[in-house]
Scaffold this motif. Sequence first.
Motif, PDB file in Angstrom:
ATOM      1  N   SER A 135      15.688  40.311  76.569  1.00  0.00           N
ATOM      2  CA  SER A 135      16.616  41.189  75.864  1.00  0.00           C
ATOM      3  C   SER A 135      17.851  41.328  76.737  1.00  0.00           C
ATOM      4  CB  SER A 135      16.002  42.573  75.632  1.00  0.00           C
ATOM      5  OG  SER A 135      14.934  42.483  74.728  1.00  0.00           O
ATOM      6  N   ASP A 145      16.106  38.072  67.377  1.00  0.00           N
ATOM      7  CA  ASP A 145      16.530  39.194  66.539  1.00  0.00           C
ATOM      8  C   ASP A 145      17.834  38.836  65.831  1.00  0.00           C
ATOM      9  OD1 ASP A 145      18.642  39.619  68.309  1.00  0.00           O
ATOM     10  OD2 ASP A 145      18.197  41.714  68.630  1.00  0.00           O
ATOM     11  N   SER A 146      18.175  39.601  64.814  1.00  0.00           N
ATOM     12  CA  SER A 146      19.328  39.271  63.974  1.00  0.00           C
ATOM     13  C   SER A 146      20.646  39.283  64.736  1.00  0.00           C
ATOM     14  CB  SER A 146      19.397  40.222  62.781  1.00  0.00           C
ATOM     15  OG  SER A 146      19.535  41.559  63.240  1.00  0.00           O
ATOM     16  N   SER A 178      17.989  39.627  71.641  1.00  0.00           N
ATOM     17  CA  SER A 178      16.653  39.519  72.209  1.00  0.00           C
ATOM     18  C   SER A 178      15.914  38.388  71.511  1.00  0.00           C
ATOM     19  CB  SER A 178      15.880  40.834  72.110  1.00  0.00           C
ATOM     20  OG  SER A 178      15.635  41.167  70.775  1.00  0.00           O
ATOM     21  N   TRP A 179      14.979  37.775  72.242  1.00  0.00           N
ATOM     22  CA  TRP A 179      14.223  36.655  71.700  1.00  0.00           C
ATOM     23  C   TRP A 179      12.931  36.461  72.482  1.00  0.00           C
ATOM     24  CZ3 TRP A 179      14.138  33.455  75.885  1.00  0.00           C
ATOM     25  CH2 TRP A 179      15.264  33.449  76.713  1.00  0.00           C
ATOM     26  N   SER A 232      10.849  33.872  68.205  1.00  0.00           N
ATOM     27  CA  SER A 232      11.605  34.804  67.368  1.00  0.00           C
ATOM     28  C   SER A 232      12.934  35.130  68.025  1.00  0.00           C
ATOM     29  CB  SER A 232      10.802  36.091  67.132  1.00  0.00           C
ATOM     30  OG  SER A 232      10.610  36.763  68.359  1.00  0.00           O
TER      31      SER A 232
END
Length: 176
Positions: free
Chosen positions: A116, A95-96, A100-101, A93
Motif C-alpha cells: 500500500s 485497488d481501483s 494498494s495491490w 488484486s
Amino acid sequence: TNLEALGESTSPATGLSMIRLRQSQRGAPVFQGELRALVDSKGRLVRTVGRLVPGLSTVSAAPARLLEPIPAVRGLLRGAGIEAENAIIETDSIDSGGKSWTAEAGAVLTRPLRASLVYFPLAPGVVAPAWPAVLMTRGEADWYVLVDAVHGSLLYRKNLRTQASTQPARFSVYTQ
C-alpha cells in the motif's frame, strides 16, 4: 500534511491519556510518521514520542506515474538481494485507485506480498512515494523492504529475522 488520530487510551490509575497520531501526505501515510502524545487529566502535554517529517506541504505535486505491481515486485525482490529478472510474478488484486495491490512470486516467496502506497521521507519537506512489502522468503532471511514507487530503487531494507527481538514482550492493555 495531515495528522490522523489513530486512537486514545486513558489509564484509570493515573488519568494520563496516550494519543496516537499518524502523519499522511496526499491520503497515504508517511513512513514511520507516527507520534504518541501523553496528556495529563487537565489536558497538558506531558511527553511526545515519535517522528514527524517537518515542512511537508499539503499542496505538493502529485507523484509521477507509479510503478505497476510487477515491476515494483521486481524492485522489492532486488532490494532484498533476490534474483528478480526471471521470477514469475502474478498480480492477485489491485485497488481501483492503484494505491494498494497484492502479488505472488511463489518460487522465491512463501506468502503473497501486499503493498500500500506510503511516502518515504528523504529530507525535511521532501518525501517520495514508495511501495513497502514484507518478503517471506525460502532462504535465510525475511525482509521488510521499501522501493521508490516511481523508479523502483531501494529506499529501506530490514532483515526481520536478524533484527527481531529475542526478549518476551510484557505490557498492560487499557480498554475503553
